[in-house]
Each structure stands twice: as C-alpha cells, then as structure tokens.
Design a protein around this motif. Structure first.
Motif, PDB file in Angstrom:
ATOM      1  N   GLN A  54       0.908  -1.320  -0.046  1.00 49.16           N
ATOM      2  CA  GLN A  54       0.128  -0.036   0.228  1.00 49.16           C
ATOM      3  C   GLN A  54       0.845   1.412   0.054  1.00 49.16           C
ATOM      4  OE1 GLN A  54      -3.061   0.423   3.016  1.00 49.16           O
ATOM      5  NE2 GLN A  54      -3.541  -1.922   2.894  1.00 49.16           N
ATOM      6  N   PRO A  58      -1.646   2.172  -2.813  1.00 48.87           N
ATOM      7  CA  PRO A  58      -2.871   2.302  -1.693  1.00 48.87           C
ATOM      8  C   PRO A  58      -4.181   1.634  -2.171  1.00 48.87           C
ATOM      9  CG  PRO A  58      -2.587   4.491  -2.808  1.00 48.87           C
ATOM     10  CD  PRO A  58      -1.640   3.521  -3.325  1.00 48.87           C
ATOM     11  N   ALA A 233      -9.078   3.790   0.409  1.00 48.32           N
ATOM     12  CA  ALA A 233      -7.800   3.747  -0.243  1.00 48.32           C
ATOM     13  C   ALA A 233      -7.131   5.331  -0.264  1.00 48.32           C
ATOM     14  CB  ALA A 233      -7.469   2.999  -1.452  1.00 48.32           C
TER      15      ALA A 233
END
Length: 284
Positions: A54, A58, A233
């Motif tokens: 991530q 992300p 995200a």
C-alpha cells in the motif's frame, strides 16, 4: 503460581492472507510458529520479483479476502472474484521482501492478470514456500529462531483497544474523525490494558486448550500505511501527524511506533479465540 501483574483478554483477531491487502477478522485462528495460519501466505510482486505494498499502491487496501474451507476468494471494486486454491501453486519463483531473497511459488496467469488489471501495472501473485525458514531479526528476538512467511519481519503484531482509544481521543481533540484498528494491521487486539501497556509486557500467556506463550520483542515502527483509509484507499496525514506528537520510541531510534511485534515461544497448532484470557508480567 504467582499472581500475574497484568490480565487482559483477546478482543479481536485478524489475518492478512495477501500481504498489504485487507485483513480478515476471525473469531478463532490456528497459531503456528510463523504466526496465525495463512497470515501473509501470499504476496504481490512486480516484474522484478520485488514485493509491492500500500505504500506505493494504496488501492491494495480495497482488495478484500474471504477465507473458505479450501480457497481464498479475493474481491475488489469492479472486478470479478478471484478464487485461489489454498493447496495449489504453479512454478517456483524467487522474490524479495525488504532485504530478504525468498523462494516462493507463482500463482499463475489468471491471478497475475487480476492484480495487473486492478492495480494498473504488471504484477504477479506468489505463495510463500513453507519449506523455507525466513527468521526474524535474532538481535531483537535475543537468539530465538522465529520463522515468518511474508510479514515485514515478525510472526505477530499485538495491539490494544486502549491504544486506539487514546489515539482517537487525540484525533477528536484536533477535529479529526476517529479511525479503526484496521489501519494498524494487528493480528491480536487485547482489551483490559491501559494505552500502550502492550509495549511494556513480558511474555503473554494465553489460556488456550494448552497454554500459549507469546513474547513481545520489538515495538512496531509505523510507515505511511496507517494514513490510508482502508475503506477508500485515500491517504491523509492526520494519523501519522498525531502519532508523531506522542509516540516517538527511543528503542527504535525515535521512530513512531504503535503495537508490538511478537514471536511464538510455545503453542504451535493451538487455537486462539476471541475472549480468551491473557496474563503477563511487566517487562521492566
């Protein structure tokens, strides 16, 4: 038996079958010497075999695994579900996670195309080779050999509800929304402690069928991932900024920490369950 100085209980359990994707919350999980069963058993790698996370992608936070009897099912927005057989792999592969070169098994073209399509660059999915022993840092474990799969470096991450409540109080005081423990990607969440007491505990004794003993060995320095909202995200800096005001830890060179990396001393193949009692003494 002496009376333990600290008592707590397991409030939540999480496994993360694919490194850096969403976790799966469980009511019970089998413990192995490398952590909870199937935790970080799979990993996404680029065309050089280097792991991705991530930190640079992300949207991995939006990939949600589900554990079934013989398969892991991955779902992501706009994608058909990807079914992975737990006991099936394809060709051997060599991959890298941080500084470790690790033998693994490729999961094949369909999985590779799924991750490539969703994350927008050439990627493959690999499975950890269970015959390989990837050990935690022996200085931090004080010589205890603690195997891992694709975790950053330790088999387990332990956090507490009180530590999260303290952070959320500080976020609220600054006008920010509260966050969930999911941002910190723990395996075991304890309740009944004061904030960050998990930093100061010696071995944790868990009342499973046979006693389980876990040893917290290293505070967990936090990268930017806690700034990423697991539901969207989207990254914003308030979590990291707030932690920096009170969580600098001299044991790891002043890095910001949240939670403790832990290793398994005994209890391989025992089942951990939400609600189990945990006892410990202070590690002073």
């Amino acid at each position: 038996m002496s009376t333990p100085e600290v008592t707590a209980r397991i409030a939540r359990l999480f496994v993360y079958p694919v490194k850096s994707c969403a976790g799966v919350e469980l009511q019970e999980a089998v413990l192995t010497d490398a952590g909870l069963d199937l935790d970080r058993a799979w990993m996404v790698v680029d065309d050089q075999g280097e792991f991705v996370s991530q930190r640079e992608l992300p949207r991995m936070a939006l990939i949600r695994p589900q554990l079934k009897h013989h398969e892991v099912i991955l779902r992501a927005p706009g994608m058909l579900a990807l079914h992975l057989a737990i006991d099936a792999v394809e060709a051997p592969a060599q991959v890298r996670v941080w500084d470790d070169a690790v033998p693994a098994f490729d999961m094949g073209g369909v999985a590779a195309q799924w991750f490539t399509d969703f994350l927008g660059q050439p990627l493959r999915l690999v499975r950890f080779d269970p015959d390989h022993r990837r050990l935690s840092n022996l200085e931090w474990t004080q010589g205890v050999e603690a195997p891992n799969q694709f975790s950053d470096g330790y088999p387990l991450l332990v956090a507490s509800t009180a530590s999260l409540e303290q952070l959320n109080a500080k976020l609220a005081a600054a006008g920010h929304a509260p966050v969930g423990i999911e941002r910190f990607r723990p395996n075991i969440v304890l309740e009944g402690l004061e904030a960050h007491d998990e930093d100061r505990l010696a071995n944790l004794i868990i009342a499973a069928t046979e006693p389980v003993e876990l040893r917290p060995v290293k505070p967990c320095p936090r990268c930017p991932i806690p700034d990423i909202d697991p539901a969207t995200a989207v990254s914003s800096p308030e979590v990291g900024d707030t932690l920096r005001t009170y969580r600098s830890d001299e044991r790891v060179g002043g890095a910001v920490t949240f939670g403790m990396n832990a290793i398994v001393i005994r209890g391989d193949d025992q089942t951990l369950r939400v609600g189990q009692a945990v006892e410990a003494d202070w590690n002073f």
